[in-house]
Design an enzyme around this catalytic site. Structure first.
Site, PDB file in Angstrom:
ATOM      1  N   TYR A 157       0.848  -1.201   0.000  1.00  0.00           N
ATOM      2  CA  TYR A 157       0.000   0.000   0.000  1.00  0.00           C
ATOM      3  C   TYR A 157       0.890   1.260   0.000  1.00  0.00           C
ATOM      4  O   TYR A 157       0.755   2.136  -0.857  1.00  0.00           O
ATOM      5  CB  TYR A 157      -0.922  -0.016   1.231  1.00  0.00           C
ATOM      6  CG  TYR A 157      -1.602   1.305   1.474  1.00  0.00           C
ATOM      7  CD1 TYR A 157      -2.733   1.668   0.758  1.00  0.00           C
ATOM      8  CD2 TYR A 157      -1.098   2.214   2.418  1.00  0.00           C
ATOM      9  CE1 TYR A 157      -3.351   2.901   0.975  1.00  0.00           C
ATOM     10  CE2 TYR A 157      -1.703   3.430   2.639  1.00  0.00           C
ATOM     11  CZ  TYR A 157      -2.835   3.771   1.911  1.00  0.00           C
ATOM     12  OH  TYR A 157      -3.429   4.989   2.118  1.00  0.00           O
ATOM     13  N   LYS A 196     -15.702   2.131   7.180  1.00  0.00           N
ATOM     14  CA  LYS A 196     -14.383   1.525   6.943  1.00  0.00           C
ATOM     15  C   LYS A 196     -14.186   0.292   7.826  1.00  0.00           C
ATOM     16  O   LYS A 196     -13.187  -0.423   7.690  1.00  0.00           O
ATOM     17  CB  LYS A 196     -13.274   2.546   7.211  1.00  0.00           C
ATOM     18  CG  LYS A 196     -13.273   3.681   6.210  1.00  0.00           C
ATOM     19  CD  LYS A 196     -12.084   4.597   6.384  1.00  0.00           C
ATOM     20  CE  LYS A 196     -10.805   3.920   5.958  1.00  0.00           C
ATOM     21  NZ  LYS A 196      -9.652   4.846   5.908  1.00  0.00           N
TER      22      LYS A 196
HETATM   23  N1  LIG Z   1      -8.108   7.715   6.138  1.00  0.00           N
HETATM   24  C1  LIG Z   1      -6.796   7.793   6.334  1.00  0.00           C
HETATM   25  O1  LIG Z   1      -6.327   7.826   7.487  1.00  0.00           O
HETATM   26  C2  LIG Z   1      -5.858   7.860   5.155  1.00  0.00           C
HETATM   27  C3  LIG Z   1      -4.481   7.958   5.419  1.00  0.00           C
HETATM   28  C4  LIG Z   1      -3.606   8.016   4.337  1.00  0.00           C
HETATM   29  C5  LIG Z   1      -4.075   7.990   3.038  1.00  0.00           C
HETATM   30  N2  LIG Z   1      -5.409   7.870   2.810  1.00  0.00           N
HETATM   31  C6  LIG Z   1      -5.864   7.826   1.404  1.00  0.00           C
HETATM   32  O2  LIG Z   1      -6.911   8.759   1.231  1.00  0.00           O
HETATM   33  C7  LIG Z   1      -7.864   8.276   0.274  1.00  0.00           C
HETATM   34  C8  LIG Z   1      -9.240   8.244   0.896  1.00  0.00           C
HETATM   35  O3  LIG Z   1      -9.190   7.422   2.057  1.00  0.00           O
HETATM   36  P1  LIG Z   1     -10.464   7.043   2.897  1.00  0.00           P
HETATM   37  O4  LIG Z   1     -10.034   6.897   4.302  1.00  0.00           O
HETATM   38  O5  LIG Z   1     -11.567   7.961   2.558  1.00  0.00           O
HETATM   39  O6  LIG Z   1     -10.754   5.579   2.308  1.00  0.00           O
HETATM   40  P2  LIG Z   1     -12.109   4.877   1.875  1.00  0.00           P
HETATM   41  O7  LIG Z   1     -11.770   3.459   1.660  1.00  0.00           O
HETATM   42  O8  LIG Z   1     -13.205   5.222   2.828  1.00  0.00           O
HETATM   43  O9  LIG Z   1     -12.428   5.576   0.468  1.00  0.00           O
HETATM   44  C9  LIG Z   1     -11.919   5.100  -0.753  1.00  0.00           C
HETATM   45  C10 LIG Z   1     -13.063   5.046  -1.754  1.00  0.00           C
HETATM   46  O10 LIG Z   1     -12.544   4.579  -2.990  1.00  0.00           O
HETATM   47  C11 LIG Z   1     -13.490   3.693  -3.555  1.00  0.00           C
HETATM   48  N3  LIG Z   1     -12.787   2.767  -4.446  1.00  0.00           N
HETATM   49  C12 LIG Z   1     -11.932   1.777  -4.097  1.00  0.00           C
HETATM   50  N4  LIG Z   1     -11.501   1.131  -5.187  1.00  0.00           N
HETATM   51  C13 LIG Z   1     -12.081   1.737  -6.254  1.00  0.00           C
HETATM   52  C14 LIG Z   1     -12.029   1.518  -7.654  1.00  0.00           C
HETATM   53  N5  LIG Z   1     -11.277   0.543  -8.174  1.00  0.00           N
HETATM   54  N6  LIG Z   1     -12.753   2.324  -8.461  1.00  0.00           N
HETATM   55  C15 LIG Z   1     -13.537   3.311  -7.946  1.00  0.00           C
HETATM   56  N7  LIG Z   1     -13.640   3.557  -6.618  1.00  0.00           N
HETATM   57  C16 LIG Z   1     -12.908   2.772  -5.782  1.00  0.00           C
HETATM   58  C17 LIG Z   1     -14.132   2.982  -2.379  1.00  0.00           C
HETATM   59  O11 LIG Z   1     -15.399   2.449  -2.722  1.00  0.00           O
HETATM   60  C18 LIG Z   1     -14.197   4.104  -1.362  1.00  0.00           C
HETATM   61  O12 LIG Z   1     -15.417   4.791  -1.448  1.00  0.00           O
HETATM   62  C19 LIG Z   1      -7.362   6.898  -0.153  1.00  0.00           C
HETATM   63  O13 LIG Z   1      -6.624   7.048  -1.343  1.00  0.00           O
HETATM   64  C20 LIG Z   1      -6.450   6.487   0.987  1.00  0.00           C
HETATM   65  O14 LIG Z   1      -5.457   5.582   0.560  1.00  0.00           O
HETATM   66  C21 LIG Z   1      -6.310   7.803   3.835  1.00  0.00           C
END
Ligand SMILES: NC(=O)c1ccc[n+]([C@@H]2O[C@H](COP(=O)([O-])OP(=O)(O)OC[C@H]3O[C@@H](n4cnc5c(N)ncnc54)[C@H](O)[C@@H]3O)[C@@H](O)[C@H]2O)c1
Length: 328
Positions: A157, A196
């Site tokens: 990741y 989540k």
């Molecule tokens: N929440 C955190 O603490 C955190 C920390 C570091 C990075 N991030 C990054 O921030 C972004 C958002 O994170 P989040 O916490 O909202 O995660 P999340 O999993 O709630 O949101 C990700 C969304 O992407 C969608 N998705 C996944 N695969 C897909 C695909 N192939 N096509 C279309 N949609 C797809 C999912 O359905 C989901 O709605 C992500 O890229 C994550 O890696 C989050």
């Protein structure tokens, strides 16, 4: 601050935690913006861990009055639906956000390769690209974590996110003025993260454990430190990034490292006393100290986190209590 009214804004991953909060931000403060969500949502598929393969949930979008496109960023066919839209800004949040997924091919394809496709689309349209990178790019290298230093991810990741940043760096070396901004989120917590599940923040998980069992479990001895950042500060980070006049990669944290024991103390203030059980930590790759160096982001784009851990938890507590009540 830019006026986003009358702009066309695409949010990939908009049915997820951060993306849905961003959609509601624009709906509230820039009601004349056209906001389009592109998300795969969830289906019945799960990874070996039992976690859903995508975490989007329609309930995160109850009350959203913009447009929703169901689609997979990995599908060329689905991406064509985005290509048809003349968007000004894309916030790219869609990803496999579950850091425990071991399927390297799928994680690289979804997080890195599909991003490159969207980036090309964005460059052709001369649109602004704000995308989600991660503190996972730093692995377990010493904190405070600064962009460009100690980028040694411990899992695929983190590696996939680092590859996104590396690709962007190459493009920006040629043309620094392109508005492509990568945001390395640290540990985000707050409203709309419930779906989540096991990958939600420890703040929600510990809050719910305390309410349900009057007891929480922490890895020995709760002194591992993380940079916990409240969702409202993360939304601010996205918004200032969309106003950038040049490209860059920035950390998004509170700038302060706090321990799991600190979370417990904050929760106790609102939920009353509860027991803490310390259990052995089975993960050798567990990050023991993360802390975002945020000065560059503040200097370049004026990002200033407003929520300490105490303030963020206080603001979040009513939602944690509501989730608990509804689950019972
Ligand atoms: N929440 C955190 O603490 C955190 C920390 C570091 C990075 N991030 C990054 O921030 C972004 C958002 O994170 P989040 O916490 O909202 O995660 P999340 O999993 O709630 O949101 C990700 C969304 O992407 C969608 N998705 C996944 N695969 C897909 C695909 N192939 N096509 C279309 N949609 C797809 C999912 O359905 C989901 O709605 C992500 O890229 C994550 O890696 C989050």
């Amino acid at each position: 601050m830019q006026d986003f009214n009358h702009k066309t804004i695409v949010i990939t991953g908009g049915a997820g935690f951060i993306g849905s909060n961003l959609a509601f931000y624009f709906q509230e403060f820039f009601p004349k913006a056209r906001v389009i969500i592109f998300d795969k949502f969830r289906n019945n598929q799960t990874f070996a861990s039992g976690n859903p393969t995508s975490l989007g949930h329609f309930k995160n979008l109850l009350g959203f009055n913009g447009e929703v496109i169901v689609g997979d960023i990995n599908s060329q066919e689905d991406r064509k639906n985005l290509e048809k839209i003349d968007f000004d800004i894309i916030f790219h949040h869609a990803a496999i956000s579950d850091t425990t997924v071991m399927d390297q091919e799928l994680v690289m394809q979804t997080n890195h390769l599909a991003f490159l496709e969207l980036l090309q689309m964005c460059l052709q349209k001369k649109a602004v690209m704000v995308y989600a990178s991660s503190a996972g790019t730093y692995g377990n290298t010493p904190a405070p974590n600064s962009v460009g230093i100690g980028e040694q991810p411990e899992n695929v990741y983190g590696f996939s996110k680092l590859m996104m940043d590396m690709s962007v760096r190459k493009i920006l070396q040629e043309n620094p003025k392109l508005p492509i901004v990568g945001l390395r989120f640290f540990n985000v917590y707050g409203e709309r993260e419930f779906y989540k599940g096991k990958t939600a923040s420890m703040i929600l998980q510990l809050g719910l454990q305390a309410l349900e069992h009057q007891k929480v479990r922490l890895f020995e001895f709760g002194e591992q430190k993380r940079d916990f950042v409240y969702i409202k500060d993360v939304i601010q980070a996205n918004v200032v990034a969309a106003c950038a006049k040049k490209g860059g990669i920035y950390n998004v944290g509170s700038g302060v490292a706090r321990s799991y024991n600190d979370i417990v103390e904050c929760l106790k203030k609102h939920l009353g006393n509860f027991e803490v059980e310390y259990i052995p930590n089975p993960y050798s790759f567990f990050q023991t100290h993360t802390q975002a160096h945020i000065q560059d982001f503040t200097f370049d784009l004026g990002y200033e986190p407003k929520y300490s851990l105490e303030d963020g938890i206080e603001s979040y507590i009513p939602e944690i209590k509501k989730i608990f009540e509804e689950k019972r």
